[in-house]
Design an enzyme around this catalytic site. Structure first.
Site, short mmCIF file in Angstrom:
data_model
loop_
_atom_site.label_atom_id
_atom_site.label_comp_id
_atom_site.label_asym_id
_atom_site.label_seq_id
_atom_site.Cartn_x
_atom_site.Cartn_y
_atom_site.Cartn_z
N GLU A 1 0.91 -1.33 0.04
CA GLU A 1 -0.15 -0.07 0.02
C GLU A 1 0.91 1.44 0.02
O GLU A 1 0.38 2.18 -0.53
CB GLU A 1 -0.97 -0.02 1.23
CG GLU A 1 -1.65 1.36 1.12
CD GLU A 1 -3.18 1.18 1.91
OE1 GLU A 1 -3.23 0.24 2.89
OE2 GLU A 1 -4.06 2.19 2.06
N ASP B 1 -0.58 -5.29 3.08
CA ASP B 1 -0.77 -4.03 3.78
C ASP B 1 -0.59 -4.00 5.12
O ASP B 1 -0.70 -4.83 6.13
CB ASP B 1 -2.40 -4.17 3.71
CG ASP B 1 -3.24 -2.68 4.01
OD1 ASP B 1 -2.36 -1.90 4.62
OD2 ASP B 1 -4.39 -2.58 3.83
N ILE C 1 -0.57 -1.79 7.63
CA ILE C 1 -1.96 -1.80 8.53
C ILE C 1 -3.11 -1.16 7.80
O ILE C 1 -3.37 -0.39 7.09
CB ILE C 1 -1.64 -0.30 9.49
CG1 ILE C 1 -0.35 -0.24 10.15
CG2 ILE C 1 -2.63 -0.26 10.42
CD1 ILE C 1 0.02 0.73 10.92
N ASP C 2 -3.97 -2.33 7.99
CA ASP C 2 -5.34 -2.16 7.54
C ASP C 2 -6.21 -2.01 8.53
O ASP C 2 -6.46 -2.52 9.48
CB ASP C 2 -5.74 -3.69 6.92
CG ASP C 2 -7.12 -3.21 5.99
OD1 ASP C 2 -7.10 -2.22 5.24
OD2 ASP C 2 -8.00 -4.15 6.20
N THR D 1 -6.08 1.81 9.10
CA THR D 1 -5.17 2.81 9.60
C THR D 1 -5.91 3.62 10.59
O THR D 1 -5.58 4.50 11.61
CB THR D 1 -4.48 3.51 8.53
OG1 THR D 1 -3.59 2.61 7.76
CG2 THR D 1 -3.65 4.66 8.96
N ASP E 1 -5.76 -5.01 0.48
CA ASP E 1 -6.92 -4.78 1.33
C ASP E 1 -7.56 -6.42 1.55
O ASP E 1 -8.01 -6.72 2.61
CB ASP E 1 -8.11 -3.92 0.95
CG ASP E 1 -7.80 -2.69 0.91
OD1 ASP E 1 -7.27 -2.03 1.83
OD2 ASP E 1 -8.14 -1.70 0.04
C1 IPD Z 1 -9.44 0.59 4.50
C2 IPD Z 1 -10.20 -0.15 5.30
C3 IPD Z 1 -11.65 0.10 5.35
C4 IPD Z 1 -11.97 0.17 4.02
C5 IPD Z 1 -11.39 1.19 3.08
C6 IPD Z 1 -9.71 0.79 3.12
P1 IPD Z 1 -6.91 1.24 4.94
O1 IPD Z 1 -7.94 0.50 4.31
O2 IPD Z 1 -9.95 -1.77 5.07
O3 IPD Z 1 -12.45 -0.59 6.15
O4 IPD Z 1 -13.42 0.45 4.09
O5 IPD Z 1 -12.00 0.93 1.68
O6 IPD Z 1 -9.06 1.61 2.34
O7 IPD Z 1 -6.72 2.74 4.67
O8 IPD Z 1 -7.19 1.47 6.56
O9 IPD Z 1 -5.65 0.51 4.82
CA CA Z 2 -5.73 -1.36 3.57
#
Ligand code: IPD
Ligand code: CA
Length: 268
Positions: A73, A89, A91-92, A94, A216
């Site tokens: 990412e 990823d 940190i998913d 964030t 993701d």
């Molecule tokens: C997000 C999370 C979130 C989802 C967003 C993603 P991130 O990833 O997974 O739940 O709804 O579409 O972008 O930005 O925290 O790595």
């Molecule tokens: Ca993510």
């Protein structure tokens, strides 16, 4: 020519790196959120720890498997010389991480010749490790996962998420307003990887979102598929993803497509 890697060994590496990366982000949170920048919009944040954790993963993967590609990412794509690519990823979730909400995860998938064969999703705040390799079943730690058995979409607990750009988010909200009256209830947990793993575990019945990136969902959708769930992956990375118990996933996808406005330009 290198022998084709064993998916179980790739899963073991993903689990090991995910646990170590999870420890890094949990223990380094106070320092790691001091420097926060934005990406696609003012609400799309990246912390110093997102970048540090991805750098850690890249370095560890290069040390363990020189020549493999990495698609992440924060640092983009490093091409593969081996046919193996890791999709990470760091940190998913964030925004959850920034606010101290415990639903965030490290996601690591291993792809061989374009097919995801192994993956791990680690939730550091509870030390839960979701993992799978192709053909090997799905697990949270050593517990086998089999999803839930909802009777219908109407009785399903459905999770979803939203992007960071206001126009798309309004469209996602409009779709959610249509769906809300046709399901048991909605959850917005804040980490797509965990949403999908929770579906694999049966903590929710189904999940959908459009506008995601492969980092993701790459690991989590393998875990869901190995748990026996139906996964309707988008043709294009940011198309509609639907994951759910087999009894409801296609009906949910149908319900969503009925309400998606063609003007929104949601890709296949
Ligand atoms: C997000 C999370 C979130 C989802 C967003 C993603 P991130 O990833 O997974 O739940 O709804 O579409 O972008 O930005 O925290 O790595
Ligand atoms: Ca993510």
């Amino acid at each position: 020519m290198n022998a084709r890697p064993d998916p179980a060994a790739m899963r073991d590496l993903a689990v090991d790196l995910g646990i170590r990366a999870g420890r890094l982000i949990r223990e380094g949170r106070t320092e790691g959120i001091r420097d926060v920048q934005t990406k696609t919009s003012d609400v799309d944040v990246v912390t110093a720890m997102d970048k540090a954790c991805e750098s850690f993963l890249i370095a560890e993967l290069q040390a363990a498997r020189p020549g493999d590609g990495v698609y992440g990412e924060e640092h983009g794509e490093r091409s593969s010389e081996t046919g193996v690519r890791w999709i990470v990823d760091p940190i998913d979730g964030t925004v959850n991480y920034l606010y101290g909400i415990p639903d965030y995860a490290v996601s690591i998938a291993c792809e061989i010749d374009g097919v995801v064969v192994a993956g791990a999703v680690v939730r550091p705040e509870s030390d839960e490790v979701y993992h799978a390799y192709v053909g090997g079943g799905a697990f949270r730690d050593d517990v086998a996962l089999h999803g839930s058995t909802p009777q219908s979409v109407a009785l399903s607990l459905v999770a979803t998420g939203f992007g960071y750009v206001a126009t798309r988010r309004r469209q996602q909200g409009a779709l959610l307003a249509k769906v809300l009256g046709s399901v048991r209830d909605i959850r917005r947990i804040g980490s797509a990887a965990l949403d999908i793993c929770y579906a694999a575990e049966g903590r929710i019945d189904a999940y959908y979102e459009w506008g995601l990136h492969a980092w993701d969902f790459a690991a989590a959708t393998l875990i869901a598929a190995e748990a026996g769930l139906t996964v309707r992956s988008p043709v294009h990375e940011d198309g509609l993803l639907v994951v759910g118990a087999p009894a409801v996933a296609d009906d949910l996808a149908q319900l969503l497509r009925t309400h998606i406005d063609p003007a929104w330009g949601v890709p296949d």
